[in-house]
Scaffold this motif. Sequence first.
Motif, PDB file in Angstrom:
ATOM      1  N   GLN A  26       3.076  12.452  -8.157  1.00 22.60           N
ATOM      2  CA  GLN A  26       2.839  13.645  -8.963  1.00 22.60           C
ATOM      3  C   GLN A  26       3.491  13.503 -10.342  1.00 22.60           C
ATOM      4  N   GLN A  27       4.700  12.948 -10.364  1.00 24.42           N
ATOM      5  CA  GLN A  27       5.391  12.782 -11.639  1.00 24.42           C
ATOM      6  C   GLN A  27       4.709  11.737 -12.523  1.00 24.42           C
ATOM      7  N   ILE A  28       4.138  10.705 -11.918  1.00 25.80           N
ATOM      8  CA  ILE A  28       3.364   9.744 -12.714  1.00 25.80           C
ATOM      9  C   ILE A  28       2.123  10.422 -13.271  1.00 25.80           C
ATOM     10  N   GLU A  29       1.482  11.237 -12.461  1.00 23.81           N
ATOM     11  CA  GLU A  29       0.250  11.891 -12.901  1.00 23.81           C
ATOM     12  C   GLU A  29       0.479  12.866 -14.048  1.00 23.81           C
ATOM     13  N   ALA A 149      -3.685   7.467 -14.552  1.00 22.15           N
ATOM     14  CA  ALA A 149      -2.530   8.224 -15.041  1.00 22.15           C
ATOM     15  C   ALA A 149      -1.561   7.322 -15.798  1.00 22.15           C
ATOM     16  N   LEU A 150      -1.391   6.105 -15.340  1.00 24.46           N
ATOM     17  CA  LEU A 150      -0.500   5.174 -16.034  1.00 24.46           C
ATOM     18  C   LEU A 150      -1.024   4.839 -17.428  1.00 24.46           C
ATOM     19  N   MET A 151      -2.327   4.705 -17.549  1.00 26.34           N
ATOM     20  CA  MET A 151      -2.901   4.447 -18.874  1.00 26.34           C
ATOM     21  C   MET A 151      -2.788   5.684 -19.764  1.00 26.34           C
ATOM     22  N   ARG A 152      -2.970   6.841 -19.166  1.00 31.65           N
ATOM     23  CA  ARG A 152      -2.975   8.088 -19.929  1.00 31.65           C
ATOM     24  C   ARG A 152      -1.594   8.432 -20.474  1.00 31.65           C
ATOM     25  N   HIS A 153      -0.558   8.223 -19.682  1.00 31.71           N
ATOM     26  CA  HIS A 153       0.775   8.715 -20.053  1.00 31.71           C
ATOM     27  C   HIS A 153       1.756   7.639 -20.501  1.00 31.71           C
ATOM     28  N   TYR A 154       1.489   6.383 -20.163  1.00 31.06           N
ATOM     29  CA  TYR A 154       2.501   5.350 -20.409  1.00 31.06           C
ATOM     30  C   TYR A 154       2.027   4.271 -21.380  1.00 31.06           C
ATOM     31  N   GLY A 155       0.909   4.488 -22.027  1.00 28.27           N
ATOM     32  CA  GLY A 155       0.437   3.557 -23.044  1.00 28.27           C
ATOM     33  C   GLY A 155       0.033   2.197 -22.519  1.00 28.27           C
ATOM     34  N   THR A 157      -2.634  -0.638 -20.714  1.00 27.00           N
ATOM     35  CA  THR A 157      -4.047  -0.998 -20.795  1.00 27.00           C
ATOM     36  C   THR A 157      -4.630  -1.158 -19.396  1.00 27.00           C
ATOM     37  N   ALA A 158      -5.951  -1.300 -19.360  1.00 25.23           N
ATOM     38  CA  ALA A 158      -6.622  -1.521 -18.080  1.00 25.23           C
ATOM     39  C   ALA A 158      -6.121  -2.798 -17.414  1.00 25.23           C
ATOM     40  N   ASP A 159      -5.874  -3.831 -18.212  1.00 16.81           N
ATOM     41  CA  ASP A 159      -5.332  -5.080 -17.657  1.00 16.81           C
ATOM     42  C   ASP A 159      -3.929  -4.868 -17.088  1.00 16.81           C
ATOM     43  N   ASP A 160      -3.132  -4.054 -17.770  1.00 21.39           N
ATOM     44  CA  ASP A 160      -1.759  -3.796 -17.317  1.00 21.39           C
ATOM     45  C   ASP A 160      -1.729  -3.142 -15.942  1.00 21.39           C
ATOM     46  N   VAL A 161      -2.687  -2.275 -15.662  1.00 19.09           N
ATOM     47  CA  VAL A 161      -2.663  -1.492 -14.418  1.00 19.09           C
ATOM     48  C   VAL A 161      -3.673  -2.008 -13.399  1.00 19.09           C
ATOM     49  N   ALA A 162      -4.147  -3.241 -13.583  1.00 24.74           N
ATOM     50  CA  ALA A 162      -5.151  -3.798 -12.672  1.00 24.74           C
ATOM     51  C   ALA A 162      -4.648  -3.847 -11.227  1.00 24.74           C
ATOM     52  N   PHE A 163      -3.331  -3.983 -11.036  1.00 25.91           N
ATOM     53  CA  PHE A 163      -2.787  -3.978  -9.675  1.00 25.91           C
ATOM     54  C   PHE A 163      -3.200  -2.716  -8.932  1.00 25.91           C
ATOM     55  N   PHE A 164      -3.263  -1.596  -9.644  1.00 27.05           N
ATOM     56  CA  PHE A 164      -3.641  -0.325  -9.014  1.00 27.05           C
ATOM     57  C   PHE A 164      -5.158  -0.172  -8.924  1.00 27.05           C
ATOM     58  N   THR A 165      -5.854  -0.447 -10.003  1.00 23.10           N
ATOM     59  CA  THR A 165      -7.290  -0.196 -10.024  1.00 23.10           C
ATOM     60  C   THR A 165      -8.069  -1.166  -9.141  1.00 23.10           C
TER      61      THR A 165
END
Length: 221
Positions: A26-29, A149-155, A157-165
């Motif tokens: 929730q806090q990440i979101e 949410a990580l892209m939206r709030h923490y600047g 990229t899609a590559d940075d958060v690929a572990f989640f997506t």
Amino acid sequence: MGFADTFVTEDIQQLRRRLLFHPLWQQIEDGTLDVERLRLFALQDWWLVREAYRLDALAIASAPDLELQEMLIQKLLPKVGGYTLLLRFGEAIGLTRKDFEQVEPLAGCMALTNFFYWMLAYGSAAEKLAAVSASEDIFVQICARIGPALMRHYGLTADDVAFFTVHDEIGKQVTPIDDVLLGRFKTPEERREVVRAVRLSHEYELMFYDTVLATPVTQKG
């Protein structure tokens, strides 16, 4: 639909809701989780991810027949290389490879890891499948919300958060196999074992997330 939804009780559905909407997520979101705690999660999750191949190997080795072994191998293949995406995420939020190499598990992380190993060493065939599969399934559902949410709030990229997506695609490949595997367990005793393993898996995962939020963090130098 979650893993073993046709088996589980309302109590387990409540556990799932607590996992899906845990304060950590929730806090990440809403963008209020500080980056240091995000780093703590990445390091602790690395401890688990690093064990994943061993856990899958134990499950495959203990399978009672070749058909089941092949299905478990098919489950493993979509996950190969996923650990590199977690390293990439960690680097994007300020961690180094040395940080990952030196990680020490917190109690909640170690408890979840030990639960998986215990089940794979001593559990029935139904429990071995349910313990790990229930955790994988709930994390796929969590990641569907956390990546954006990580892209939206923490600047990031899609590559940075690929572990989640990437978990969405893994889920599409793994869920049908889980459904076939689960269909092998039809007796009342086997179904009782599945429900118990799912409940314990969710409870230990809650302990892991609680630990990440409760542990003091310090500023990275």
